[in-house]
Design a protein around this motif. Structure first.
Motif, PDB file in Angstrom:
ATOM      1  N   LEU A  43       0.802  -1.224   0.000  1.00 48.11           N
ATOM      2  CA  LEU A  43       0.000   0.000   0.000  1.00 48.11           C
ATOM      3  C   LEU A  43       0.840   1.281   0.000  1.00 48.11           C
ATOM      4  O   LEU A  43       0.525   2.213  -0.744  1.00 48.11           O
ATOM      5  N   PRO A  44       1.917   1.389   0.807  1.00 45.79           N
ATOM      6  CA  PRO A  44       2.720   2.617   0.737  1.00 45.79           C
ATOM      7  C   PRO A  44       3.313   2.856  -0.660  1.00 45.79           C
ATOM      8  O   PRO A  44       3.317   3.987  -1.151  1.00 45.79           O
ATOM      9  N   ASP A  45       3.784   1.791  -1.299  1.00 38.31           N
ATOM     10  CA  ASP A  45       4.337   1.934  -2.651  1.00 38.31           C
ATOM     11  C   ASP A  45       3.244   2.295  -3.652  1.00 38.31           C
ATOM     12  O   ASP A  45       3.479   3.071  -4.586  1.00 38.31           O
ATOM     13  N   ILE A  46       2.059   1.735  -3.468  1.00 41.88           N
ATOM     14  CA  ILE A  46       0.945   2.038  -4.365  1.00 41.88           C
ATOM     15  C   ILE A  46       0.547   3.509  -4.244  1.00 41.88           C
ATOM     16  O   ILE A  46       0.298   4.184  -5.246  1.00 41.88           O
ATOM     17  N   LEU A  47       0.498   4.030  -3.018  1.00 43.32           N
ATOM     18  CA  LEU A  47       0.182   5.448  -2.824  1.00 43.32           C
ATOM     19  C   LEU A  47       1.234   6.319  -3.501  1.00 43.32           C
ATOM     20  O   LEU A  47       0.909   7.296  -4.186  1.00 43.32           O
ATOM     21  N   THR A  71      -1.219  21.482  -5.165  1.00 44.62           N
ATOM     22  CA  THR A  71       0.187  21.115  -5.065  1.00 44.62           C
ATOM     23  C   THR A  71       0.317  20.020  -4.024  1.00 44.62           C
ATOM     24  O   THR A  71      -0.539  19.873  -3.147  1.00 44.62           O
ATOM     25  N   GLY A  72       1.381  19.263  -4.121  1.00 43.76           N
ATOM     26  CA  GLY A  72       1.520  18.180  -3.165  1.00 43.76           C
ATOM     27  C   GLY A  72       2.917  17.624  -3.105  1.00 43.76           C
ATOM     28  O   GLY A  72       3.817  18.038  -3.825  1.00 43.76           O
ATOM     29  N   ASP A  73       3.047  16.654  -2.225  1.00 43.11           N
ATOM     30  CA  ASP A  73       4.316  15.981  -2.009  1.00 43.11           C
ATOM     31  C   ASP A  73       4.018  14.584  -1.497  1.00 43.11           C
ATOM     32  O   ASP A  73       2.974  14.347  -0.875  1.00 43.11           O
ATOM     33  N   ILE A  74       4.925  13.676  -1.759  1.00 47.24           N
ATOM     34  CA  ILE A  74       4.800  12.316  -1.245  1.00 47.24           C
ATOM     35  C   ILE A  74       6.136  11.933  -0.612  1.00 47.24           C
ATOM     36  O   ILE A  74       7.188  12.286  -1.131  1.00 47.24           O
ATOM     37  N   GLN A  75       6.079  11.285   0.518  1.00 46.30           N
ATOM     38  CA  GLN A  75       7.279  10.834   1.227  1.00 46.30           C
ATOM     39  C   GLN A  75       7.061   9.385   1.659  1.00 46.30           C
ATOM     40  O   GLN A  75       5.923   8.959   1.855  1.00 46.30           O
ATOM     41  N   GLN A  76       8.166   8.666   1.840  1.00 46.05           N
ATOM     42  CA  GLN A  76       8.098   7.303   2.358  1.00 46.05           C
ATOM     43  C   GLN A  76       9.043   7.164   3.539  1.00 46.05           C
ATOM     44  O   GLN A  76      10.063   7.854   3.608  1.00 46.05           O
ATOM     45  N   SER A  77       8.687   6.251   4.437  1.00 46.14           N
ATOM     46  CA  SER A  77       9.577   5.981   5.555  1.00 46.14           C
ATOM     47  C   SER A  77      10.861   5.356   5.005  1.00 46.14           C
ATOM     48  O   SER A  77      10.860   4.739   3.945  1.00 46.14           O
ATOM     49  N   SER A 119       5.692   3.122   5.744  1.00 47.03           N
ATOM     50  CA  SER A 119       4.590   4.041   5.493  1.00 47.03           C
ATOM     51  C   SER A 119       4.913   4.976   4.342  1.00 47.03           C
ATOM     52  O   SER A 119       6.069   5.129   3.947  1.00 47.03           O
ATOM     53  N   ALA A 120       3.864   5.596   3.843  1.00 49.89           N
ATOM     54  CA  ALA A 120       3.993   6.683   2.876  1.00 49.89           C
ATOM     55  C   ALA A 120       2.956   7.721   3.255  1.00 49.89           C
ATOM     56  O   ALA A 120       1.886   7.376   3.765  1.00 49.89           O
ATOM     57  N   TRP A 121       3.282   8.986   3.034  1.00 45.43           N
ATOM     58  CA  TRP A 121       2.322  10.034   3.335  1.00 45.43           C
ATOM     59  C   TRP A 121       2.296  11.032   2.195  1.00 45.43           C
ATOM     60  O   TRP A 121       3.329  11.402   1.652  1.00 45.43           O
ATOM     61  N   GLU A 129      -4.424   7.101   8.051  1.00 45.16           N
ATOM     62  CA  GLU A 129      -4.952   8.307   8.670  1.00 45.16           C
ATOM     63  C   GLU A 129      -5.239   9.296   7.552  1.00 45.16           C
ATOM     64  O   GLU A 129      -4.375   9.557   6.713  1.00 45.16           O
ATOM     65  N   LEU A 130      -6.442   9.824   7.551  1.00 46.92           N
ATOM     66  CA  LEU A 130      -6.859  10.820   6.582  1.00 46.92           C
ATOM     67  C   LEU A 130      -7.167  12.101   7.340  1.00 46.92           C
ATOM     68  O   LEU A 130      -7.937  12.077   8.306  1.00 46.92           O
ATOM     69  N   GLU A 131      -6.546  13.187   6.931  1.00 45.82           N
ATOM     70  CA  GLU A 131      -6.773  14.481   7.567  1.00 45.82           C
ATOM     71  C   GLU A 131      -6.979  15.517   6.474  1.00 45.82           C
ATOM     72  O   GLU A 131      -6.282  15.494   5.457  1.00 45.82           O
ATOM     73  N   TYR A 132      -7.917  16.411   6.691  1.00 48.83           N
ATOM     74  CA  TYR A 132      -8.138  17.505   5.751  1.00 48.83           C
ATOM     75  C   TYR A 132      -8.742  18.664   6.508  1.00 48.83           C
ATOM     76  O   TYR A 132      -9.434  18.475   7.496  1.00 48.83           O
ATOM     77  N   GLY A 133      -8.417  19.868   6.048  1.00 47.87           N
ATOM     78  CA  GLY A 133      -8.928  21.003   6.797  1.00 47.87           C
ATOM     79  C   GLY A 133      -8.763  22.328   6.090  1.00 47.87           C
ATOM     80  O   GLY A 133      -8.155  22.433   5.023  1.00 47.87           O
ATOM     81  N   ASP A 134      -9.308  23.329   6.737  1.00 47.33           N
ATOM     82  CA  ASP A 134      -9.292  24.705   6.272  1.00 47.33           C
ATOM     83  C   ASP A 134      -8.321  25.467   7.164  1.00 47.33           C
ATOM     84  O   ASP A 134      -8.516  25.558   8.380  1.00 47.33           O
TER      85      ASP A 134
END
Length: 118
Positions: A14-18, A35-41, A50-52, A73-78
């Motif tokens: 799953l981390p690699d798939i993300l 815009t975004g970024d992806i990181q892995q442990s 993990s991947a985030w 964990e899913l987080e989203y906000g204003d």
């Protein structure tokens, strides 16, 4: 619920798939103003990797963290209002992961702007 060996393999990926999903969709996200970024442990022998993925558009942020155990964990906000939503999830399949990604993208869609699709 006990996982079969095949289930464990899917969870471990799953981390690699993300990471792959983000890499494949980054340009489309950017074309919609996200815009975004992806990181892995680090590959240091830990039992749970993990991947985030972090996403941002205007004053809205979102993050999805996925572990090789299937936890997420899913987080989203204003940013302006300070309102943050958090959800703990247990993923079992690749489609489960896609559903979570789609729910995050849907949240960004409801906040205005173009739709990046899944």
């Amino acid at each position: 619920m006990r996982h079969t060996e095949k289930d464990q393999q899917v969870l471990a990926e799953l981390p690699d798939i993300l990471t792959s999903w983000f890499t494949e969709h980054e340009e489309r996200l950017q074309s919609c103003g996200i815009t975004g970024d992806i990181q892995q442990s680090p590959a240091d022998g830990r039992t749970k990797t993990s991947a985030w993925m972090m996403l941002e558009r205007d004053d809205h942020i979102g993050a999805l963290i996925v572990w090789s155990s299937g936890e997420a964990e899913l987080e989203y906000g204003d940013v302006v209002s300070g309102q943050l939503q958090q959800r703990h999830l247990d993923l079992h399949t690749f489609p489960d992961l896609l559903d979570v990604i789609e729910s995050l993208l849907e949240w960004f869609r409801t906040k205005g702007g173009q739709s990046p699709g899944a």
